[in-house]
Design a protein around this motif. Sequence first.
Motif, PDB file in Angstrom:
ATOM      1  N   ILE A   8      69.574   3.211  -5.932  1.00  0.00           N
ATOM      2  CA  ILE A   8      69.885   4.635  -6.156  1.00  0.00           C
ATOM      3  C   ILE A   8      70.340   5.260  -4.836  1.00  0.00           C
ATOM      4  O   ILE A   8      69.594   5.246  -3.850  1.00  0.00           O
ATOM      5  N   TYR A   9      71.545   5.826  -4.828  1.00  0.00           N
ATOM      6  CA  TYR A   9      72.091   6.473  -3.621  1.00  0.00           C
ATOM      7  C   TYR A   9      72.406   7.932  -3.945  1.00  0.00           C
ATOM      8  O   TYR A   9      73.127   8.203  -4.907  1.00  0.00           O
ATOM      9  N   PHE A  10      71.865   8.842  -3.147  1.00  0.00           N
ATOM     10  CA  PHE A  10      72.088  10.260  -3.409  1.00  0.00           C
ATOM     11  C   PHE A  10      73.432  10.706  -2.834  1.00  0.00           C
ATOM     12  O   PHE A  10      73.812  10.318  -1.726  1.00  0.00           O
ATOM     13  N   THR A  11      74.125  11.512  -3.624  1.00  0.00           N
ATOM     14  CA  THR A  11      75.445  12.028  -3.235  1.00  0.00           C
ATOM     15  C   THR A  11      75.481  13.539  -3.479  1.00  0.00           C
ATOM     16  O   THR A  11      74.483  14.111  -3.937  1.00  0.00           O
ATOM     17  N   SER A  12      76.656  14.128  -3.271  1.00  0.00           N
ATOM     18  CA  SER A  12      76.794  15.568  -3.505  1.00  0.00           C
ATOM     19  C   SER A  12      77.243  15.885  -4.932  1.00  0.00           C
ATOM     20  O   SER A  12      77.586  17.017  -5.224  1.00  0.00           O
ATOM     21  N   GLY A  13      77.249  14.886  -5.821  1.00  0.00           N
ATOM     22  CA  GLY A  13      77.595  15.166  -7.218  1.00  0.00           C
ATOM     23  C   GLY A  13      78.527  14.125  -7.806  1.00  0.00           C
ATOM     24  O   GLY A  13      78.810  13.088  -7.190  1.00  0.00           O
TER      25      GLY A  13
ATOM     26  N   ALA B 109      81.758   8.625   7.742  1.00  0.00           N
ATOM     27  CA  ALA B 109      81.243   8.156   9.024  1.00  0.00           C
ATOM     28  C   ALA B 109      80.149   9.127   9.451  1.00  0.00           C
ATOM     29  O   ALA B 109      80.281  10.327   9.257  1.00  0.00           O
ATOM     30  N   GLY B 110      79.051   8.621   9.946  1.00  0.00           N
ATOM     31  CA  GLY B 110      77.968   9.508  10.359  1.00  0.00           C
ATOM     32  C   GLY B 110      76.690   8.747  10.594  1.00  0.00           C
ATOM     33  O   GLY B 110      76.724   7.611  11.086  1.00  0.00           O
TER      34      GLY B 110
ATOM     35  N   ALA C 210      76.248   8.612   4.782  1.00  0.00           N
ATOM     36  CA  ALA C 210      75.816   9.445   5.905  1.00  0.00           C
ATOM     37  C   ALA C 210      75.722  10.909   5.495  1.00  0.00           C
ATOM     38  O   ALA C 210      76.424  11.360   4.592  1.00  0.00           O
ATOM     39  N   GLY C 211      74.850  11.636   6.175  1.00  0.00           N
ATOM     40  CA  GLY C 211      74.710  13.077   5.931  1.00  0.00           C
ATOM     41  C   GLY C 211      73.276  13.409   5.547  1.00  0.00           C
ATOM     42  O   GLY C 211      72.671  12.677   4.764  1.00  0.00           O
ATOM     43  N   THR C 212      72.747  14.506   6.100  1.00  0.00           N
ATOM     44  CA  THR C 212      71.365  14.907   5.795  1.00  0.00           C
ATOM     45  C   THR C 212      71.214  15.137   4.292  1.00  0.00           C
ATOM     46  O   THR C 212      72.053  15.790   3.669  1.00  0.00           O
ATOM     47  N   GLU C 213      70.159  14.597   3.733  1.00  0.00           N
ATOM     48  CA  GLU C 213      69.947  14.676   2.292  1.00  0.00           C
ATOM     49  C   GLU C 213      69.693  16.119   1.840  1.00  0.00           C
ATOM     50  O   GLU C 213      69.046  16.885   2.545  1.00  0.00           O
ATOM     51  N   ASN C 214      70.154  16.440   0.628  1.00  0.00           N
ATOM     52  CA  ASN C 214      69.900  17.733  -0.008  1.00  0.00           C
ATOM     53  C   ASN C 214      68.519  17.637  -0.668  1.00  0.00           C
ATOM     54  O   ASN C 214      68.401  17.341  -1.854  1.00  0.00           O
TER      55      ASN C 214
END
Length: 398
Positions: free
Chosen positions: A66-71, A228-229, A238-242
């Motif tokens: 499971i990978y969290f994304t922005s939608g 990239a991050g 990459a990117g801080t999780e929501n």
Amino acid sequence: MKKEIYMDHAATTYTRQEVIEAMVPYLGDIYGNPSTLHSFGARARKAVEDARDKIAALLHAAPSEIYFTSGGTESDNWAVKGTALMNSSKGKHIITSKIEHPAILNACKELAKDGFEITYLDVDENGVVDTRQLKNALRKDTILVSVMAANNEIGTLQPIEEIGKIVKENSKAVFHVDAVQAIGAIDIALDKLLFIDLLSISSHKFYGPKGVGVLYIRKGTRIRPLHAGGEQERGRRAGTENVPGIVGMAKALELAIAEMPQERERLTALRDRLIERVTVEIENSRLNGHRTRRLPNNANFSFDGIEGESLLMKLDALGIAVSTGSACSSASLEPSHVLLAIGLAPETAHGSCRLTLGKRTTWEDIDYAADMLKKVVKELREMSPLWDTIKTTQAKNP
Ligand code: PLP
């Protein structure tokens, strides 16, 4: 008091109260960054990992898949471009359908500019993918097949199992399923649907918050990160999780799956009454999409001799929110690519509207919507020169 009837749940749903309550602590006191090592971070990290465990269990998957994304849009882009970039040395052929969401179609368009070859499968008059064409289209260099589980405009459900089997028996391609509209409507048990390698979901379609989703990546599936991050999501996204969004999505999914059997039955009965009333009581109307193999909450109609946009505005004035085409393209004047793909003439496609029901929809709402559709279609036709021509032609060629 003016009525307010929301019949656009395929565009988005409200965030339900239980979900808001689950999120509140993470919008306030528990604000640490899950990547930090102190106790503030650890509390946020625990919330993210608990949500991952819950979502994995609900989808019968492993938490590490499971990978969290922005939608949905990000999940779809990642699935398509991430697979293409990772596997381009093996081949540059991708298969999808003509009725996918723009997140898939436009990602494919971009890849086509970079030398990938895209095959767009036809659908029949009900919006069902041509599986024989799929079988013939698969090649040694096909690296990805992406087909949606349920269409966002006309609600048609695809024979995903049959499609997945064809893909796996005839190729080495990765199979991606856009399940953004299907969650809460069909069972998705990924330990049984072994032919699915990648699957997109989006929280705001099942009463969760907006701007958060999941890409399911089956263990062993090769996919390149898009951003990239930092090293979040095990170095793949990459990117801080929501954090509040992720917590809310897990709660929303839990409720959607628990309530699915009753809700599916209730919505199907409401939908069928709406379809029955509209198609029987309004002349020169048609239902778009498959009559039975469709999302329980979706009704999409075409009415000869009118413009969908005028219909939408008049219904809105009467307190009913509906949609023409997909929410994303409703600002454009192009006829819907989905309605054209099922064989509608451009002018018929222009006279279409989608009503998608939800948890708060009542029998009274359905009857009000059917009554108002009848009234508004009649009014618009009385003002339409097009309608006179249609009637005259029909009278000459009965
Ligand atoms: N895929 C489908 C089938 C959809 O219906 C949508 C949204 O309407 C998306 C993808 C995009 O999802 P999101 O709005 O979360 O970006």
